[in-house]
Design a protein around this motif. Structure first.
Motif, PDB file in Angstrom:
ATOM      1  N   THR A   1       0.828  -1.202   0.000  1.00 65.81           N
ATOM      2  CA  THR A   1       0.000   0.000   0.000  1.00 65.81           C
ATOM      3  C   THR A   1       0.860   1.249   0.000  1.00 65.81           C
ATOM      4  OG1 THR A   1      -0.138  -0.305   2.352  1.00 65.81           O
ATOM      5  CG2 THR A   1      -2.053  -0.956   1.084  1.00 65.81           C
ATOM      6  N   SER A   2       1.962   1.197   0.753  1.00 66.79           N
ATOM      7  CA  SER A   2       2.784   2.402   0.822  1.00 66.79           C
ATOM      8  C   SER A   2       3.652   2.567  -0.406  1.00 66.79           C
ATOM      9  CB  SER A   2       3.656   2.369   2.071  1.00 66.79           C
ATOM     10  OG  SER A   2       4.519   1.280   2.022  1.00 66.79           O
ATOM     11  N   ALA A   3       4.055   1.467  -1.016  1.00 67.49           N
ATOM     12  CA  ALA A   3       4.935   1.583  -2.164  1.00 67.49           C
ATOM     13  C   ALA A   3       4.156   1.750  -3.460  1.00 67.49           C
ATOM     14  CB  ALA A   3       5.814   0.344  -2.261  1.00 67.49           C
ATOM     15  N   GLY A   4       2.839   1.641  -3.370  1.00 70.95           N
ATOM     16  CA  GLY A   4       2.025   1.840  -4.546  1.00 70.95           C
ATOM     17  C   GLY A   4       2.179   0.732  -5.569  1.00 70.95           C
TER      18      GLY A   4
ATOM     19  N   SER B   1      -3.900   1.116   5.178  1.00 76.40           N
ATOM     20  CA  SER B   1      -2.935   2.207   4.984  1.00 76.40           C
ATOM     21  C   SER B   1      -3.072   3.201   6.135  1.00 76.40           C
ATOM     22  CB  SER B   1      -3.140   2.894   3.637  1.00 76.40           C
ATOM     23  OG  SER B   1      -4.367   3.542   3.605  1.00 76.40           O
ATOM     24  N   PRO B   2      -1.931   3.535   6.761  1.00 77.57           N
ATOM     25  CA  PRO B   2      -1.968   4.380   7.956  1.00 77.57           C
ATOM     26  C   PRO B   2      -2.650   5.729   7.732  1.00 77.57           C
ATOM     27  CG  PRO B   2       0.195   3.409   7.685  1.00 77.57           C
ATOM     28  CD  PRO B   2      -0.570   3.081   6.449  1.00 77.57           C
ATOM     29  N   ASP B   3      -2.444   6.324   6.555  1.00 79.93           N
ATOM     30  CA  ASP B   3      -3.039   7.654   6.349  1.00 79.93           C
ATOM     31  C   ASP B   3      -4.569   7.579   6.321  1.00 79.93           C
ATOM     32  OD1 ASP B   3      -3.097   6.341   3.905  1.00 79.93           O
ATOM     33  OD2 ASP B   3      -3.004   8.206   2.759  1.00 79.93           O
TER      34      ASP B   3
ATOM     35  N   ASP C   1       4.780   9.448  -4.586  1.00 83.62           N
ATOM     36  CA  ASP C   1       4.909   8.924  -3.233  1.00 83.62           C
ATOM     37  C   ASP C   1       6.190   9.509  -2.621  1.00 83.62           C
ATOM     38  OD1 ASP C   1       5.379   7.447  -0.957  1.00 83.62           O
ATOM     39  OD2 ASP C   1       4.895   5.519  -1.867  1.00 83.62           O
TER      40      ASP C   1
ATOM     41  N   GLY D   1       5.004  10.287   7.517  1.00 82.57           N
ATOM     42  CA  GLY D   1       4.717   8.846   7.510  1.00 82.57           C
ATOM     43  C   GLY D   1       3.243   8.568   7.329  1.00 82.57           C
ATOM     44  N   MET D   2       2.470   9.624   7.162  1.00 84.91           N
ATOM     45  CA  MET D   2       1.023   9.501   7.067  1.00 84.91           C
ATOM     46  C   MET D   2       0.503   9.869   5.684  1.00 84.91           C
ATOM     47  SD  MET D   2      -0.081   8.608   9.987  1.00 84.91           S
ATOM     48  CE  MET D   2       1.348   7.583   9.974  1.00 84.91           C
ATOM     49  N   ALA D   3       1.411  10.102   4.765  1.00 89.75           N
ATOM     50  CA  ALA D   3       0.956  10.576   3.457  1.00 89.75           C
ATOM     51  C   ALA D   3       1.580   9.740   2.350  1.00 89.75           C
ATOM     52  CB  ALA D   3       1.356  12.037   3.279  1.00 89.75           C
ATOM     53  N   PHE D   4       0.783   9.385   1.388  1.00 88.85           N
ATOM     54  CA  PHE D   4       1.292   8.587   0.272  1.00 88.85           C
ATOM     55  C   PHE D   4       1.447   9.410  -0.994  1.00 88.85           C
ATOM     56  CE2 PHE D   4      -0.567   4.745   2.577  1.00 88.85           C
ATOM     57  CZ  PHE D   4       0.593   4.622   3.314  1.00 88.85           C
TER      58      PHE D   4
ATOM     59  N   ALA E   1       8.109   8.441  -0.538  1.00 91.38           N
ATOM     60  CA  ALA E   1       9.147   7.417  -0.340  1.00 91.38           C
ATOM     61  C   ALA E   1      10.010   7.220  -1.578  1.00 91.38           C
ATOM     62  CB  ALA E   1       8.500   6.094   0.058  1.00 91.38           C
TER      63      ALA E   1
END
Lengths: 235, 258
Positions: free
Chosen positions: A50-53, A110-112, B129, B86-89, B131
């Motif tokens: 989810t975070s890395a898309g 997903s945390p957000d 993203d 850490g809360m945003a994609f 990251a």
């Protein structure tokens, strides 16, 4: 699954272990284990996906499935050493349900979105962040551990080979990992403070996840089913 | 009128006997850029944390003297990867994180975030993203996140440490434009060559105290050149034994030669 409201995902992840412990063994545990392990195979369920898309799919689901198995396996080993066969199966299935549910939740939530959902419900941002930071820590620590292993490898410390070699490598990984994480906590605290995390003002939800009536009903139904099963079990 | 005022400030970190800052007095007014220069460990980062209201409130420790801050402050720390929420994609959400925490209406947040992205020349990254960004791109995102909160006092700790030459020039232009809008800027940097064109005043910190405070011409004085804190051109002039006053920049040196 990741399109579900974060509270629905939390409800499923909490209900499965609850049912595993409430329902009679081994049938109850077996059913919940199968469901939980099945969930880990659902599209989008992959640690970090989810975070890395990354593109969701069965392949990423297999990673989550394998992660759950790898974490649950040692529990079975120790249970077998301590208990007889039926108890091992009963406890093992319950623990596997807990592990698979948690691994699935970390992968799919997903945390957000969780923060947005909690804030939209009026929760304090600091509390919401605590939940979300716990979930987001997994991929961050994983990535850092990978970098440390690569750095140690450059200095000639191989994480492969004999048990002694591996233990040495583990020590060389754990120490910088823990120390760097602690150092980062300090700086991140300062950064979050300056960005208004501790101001006590109600945060404006940027994109509150849609909470459908059907999902709300399903969550309440899960809770009622848990309570009913508990009452019947105790009666 | 001053936005930040430090009067006789002494600060001790927790469990330390020696102060990190000792008897520091400094004012920053609206539209003014004050740059802190000094060797590592001179106390610049500590002073910035105090200016931003984070020390001792968040860091712990003890502060003597008085600090007056008449407005909201935002600080950018030197390591961008420890400052992401850490809360945003997406970059847009990352920049909006602080503004949303202020409880502003959504349209206000959108306006400030879009403007901050444009000012940092990262509007094209809005859907990326965080990251996946380079250190320099992430640093600009973090700066944009602070600007989106519309602080009256902007505190920057080595803001160009992660940036390439073009990114560095863009940040210094941005700092000047912030001051032109009336914002107060307090910064610490080791890029002293940029300061004659950026800063209004220079504060030379040494072992936790302000050794000298003055105009950027301070960077061409013998004492600063001896300490290795003068500009490159002034340092060369000084090392070559040419007469004072030393030129601050290449442009100054060229004019002097002509």
């Amino acid at each position: 699954m990741s399109a579900l409201h974060p509270f629905s995902l939390l409800a499923i992840a909490a209900a499965l272990p609850a049912f595993a412990w409430i329902l009679p063994a081994p049938g109850g545990g077996l059913a919940t284990t199968l469901i939980a392990m099945g969930l880990t195979l659902t599209p989008g369920a992959s640690p970090g996906s989810t975070s890395a898309g990354l593109t969701p799919g069965w392949r990423s689901g297999l990673v989550t499935f394998r992660t759950a198995l790898v974490i649950a396996a040692p529990f079975w080993l120790f249970l077998r050493l301590l208990h007889d066969g039926p108890t091992t199966v009963a406890m093992g299935l319950r623990i596997t349900t807990m592990v698979a549910s948690c691994v699935w939740l970390v992968a799919v939530l997903s945390p957000d979105r969780l923060v947005e959902a909690m804030v939209a419900r009026g929760w304090s941002l600091a509390v919401a962040y605590l939940f979300a930071a716990t979930l987001s820590a997994v991929p961050v620590l994983k990535a850092r551990a990978r970098r440390i292993v690569e750095a140690q490898r450059c200095r000639g410390l191989s994480p492969r080979g004999s048990v002694a070699n591996r233990l040495r490598a583990l020590r060389a990984l754990a120490l910088p990992l823990v120390l760097s994480a602690l150092h980062e906590v300090d700086e991140r605290t300062l950064a979050l403070e300056t960005r208004g995390l501790g101001m006590g003002v109600r945060r404006t939800p940027l994109a509150a996840p849609l909470d459908r009536t059907a999902e709300r009903v399903a969550r309440w139904t899960l809770l009622l089913l848990c309570l009913t099963a508990l009452i019947r079990r105790l009666a | 009128m001053r936005i930040l005022g430090l009067d006789g400030v002494t600060f001790w970190y927790p469990a330390t006997a020696n102060p990190a800052l000792e008897n520091v007095s400094l004012d920053v007014g609206p539209g003014e850029i004050v740059a802190l220069v000094g060797r590592g460990g001179a106390g610049a980062s500590t002073l910035l944390l105090i200016a931003a209201g984070l020390a001792p409130r968040v860091t712990g420790g003890r502060l003597a003297g008085s600090v007056s801050r008449g407005a909201r402050a935002g600080i950018v720390l030197p390591t961008p990867w420890t400052q992401v929420s850490g809360m945003a994609f997406t970059v847009w959400d990352e920049v909006a994180f602080g503004a949303a925490n202020l409880g502003w209406p959504a349209h206000e947040i959108t306006r400030h975030v879009d403007r901050a992205l444009e000012r940092l020349e990262i509007a094209a990254l809005a859907s990326r993203d965080p990251a996946t960004l380079s250190g320099g791109e992430l640093q600009r995102v973090i700066i944009a996140g602070i600007l989106a909160m519309d602080p009256d006092l902007v505190v920057l700790d080595e803001p160009t440490a992660e940036l390439d030459a073009e990114g560095t020039r863009a940040v210094w232009r941005l700092v000047r434009s912030l001051a032109a809008e009336g914002k107060a800027v307090l910064l610490a940097t080791s890029d002293v060559d940029a300061l004659p064109d950026v800063a209004d005043r220079i504060a030379w910190l040494e072992q936790g105290s302000v050794r000298a405070l003055g105009e950027p011409s301070l960077l061409a004085e013998d004492a600063m050149c001896d300490a290795g804190l003068g500009t490159t051109v002034a340092g060369l002039w000084h090392a070559a034994g040419l007469g004072a006053p030393y030129p601050l920049t290449v442009v100054d040196a060229v004019q002097r030669w002509r």
